[in-house]
Design a protein around this motif. Structure first.
Motif, short mmCIF file in Angstrom:
data_model
loop_
_atom_site.label_atom_id
_atom_site.label_comp_id
_atom_site.label_asym_id
_atom_site.label_seq_id
_atom_site.Cartn_x
_atom_site.Cartn_y
_atom_site.Cartn_z
N MET A 48 0.85 -1.19 0.00
CA MET A 48 0.00 0.00 0.00
C MET A 48 0.89 1.25 0.00
O MET A 48 1.79 1.40 0.81
N SER A 49 0.62 2.14 -0.89
CA SER A 49 1.40 3.37 -1.01
C SER A 49 0.99 4.35 0.09
O SER A 49 -0.19 4.51 0.40
N ARG A 50 1.96 4.99 0.68
CA ARG A 50 1.70 5.94 1.75
C ARG A 50 1.45 7.35 1.22
O ARG A 50 1.09 8.24 1.96
N ILE A 51 1.70 7.54 -0.06
CA ILE A 51 1.44 8.83 -0.70
C ILE A 51 0.87 8.55 -2.08
O ILE A 51 1.32 7.64 -2.78
N SER A 52 -0.12 9.29 -2.46
CA SER A 52 -0.77 9.05 -3.75
C SER A 52 -0.17 9.94 -4.84
O SER A 52 0.48 10.95 -4.56
N LYS A 53 -0.43 9.53 -6.05
CA LYS A 53 0.04 10.31 -7.20
C LYS A 53 -0.62 11.69 -7.20
O LYS A 53 0.01 12.70 -7.53
N ASP A 54 -1.88 11.75 -6.79
CA ASP A 54 -2.59 13.03 -6.72
C ASP A 54 -1.95 13.95 -5.68
O ASP A 54 -1.86 15.17 -5.89
N GLU A 55 -1.50 13.38 -4.56
CA GLU A 55 -0.84 14.20 -3.55
C GLU A 55 0.48 14.75 -4.07
O GLU A 55 0.83 15.90 -3.82
N VAL A 56 1.22 13.92 -4.81
CA VAL A 56 2.48 14.38 -5.41
C VAL A 56 2.21 15.51 -6.38
O VAL A 56 2.90 16.53 -6.38
#
Length: 96
Positions: free
Chosen positions: A1-9
Motif C-alpha cells: 500500500m502506497s503511503r502517498i498518492s500520485k494526486d498528492e504528489v
C-alpha cells in the motif's frame, strides 16, 4: 500500500509551482513512498529514556559576548575623511 498518492504528489508539485509530467509523478510517488517507508522504521526504535536533542553534537555558541566597549570618537572617525559636513561623512550623490 502506497503511503502517498500520485494526486498528492501532483498537488505538492502544483503548490511548489513545479510542472511535472505523468512519468515524473509516478517516479516521485515511488521515491517518496520509499522515503516515508524508511523513515517509519524509526518508529520501531526504543527511544525510552533518550533525551531529545536539536543536534547530534554538543554545540556551544563560539561567539564572544556582546558587551559595549569604547570605540573611536566621531572626531577621530572624521579626521581621515576626504570630505565632511556638519560632523558627518560627505559622499557624492548617487541620486539624480
Amino acid at each position: 500500500m502506497s503511503r502517498i498518492s500520485k494526486d498528492e504528489v501532483k498537488h505538492v508539485a502544483n503548490l511548489a509551482r513545479l510542472a511535472i509530467t505523468e512519468e515524473e509523478a509516478d517516479m516521485f510517488t515511488k521515491q517518496l513512498d520509499d522515503i516515508i517507508t524508511y523513515a517509519e522504521q524509526l518508529n520501531e526504535l526504543d527511544t525510552e529514556g533518550v533525551e531529545p536533542t536539536t543536534h547530534v553534537l554538543d554545540l556551544k555558541n563560539v561567539l564572544r559576548k556582546d558587551e559595549p566597549k569604547r570605540w573611536i570618537s566621531k572626531e577621530e572617525a572624521l579626521k581621515n575623511a576626504p570630505d565632511q559636513q556638519d560632523g558627518q561623512f560627505k559622499v557624492p550623490s548617487v541620486l539624480e
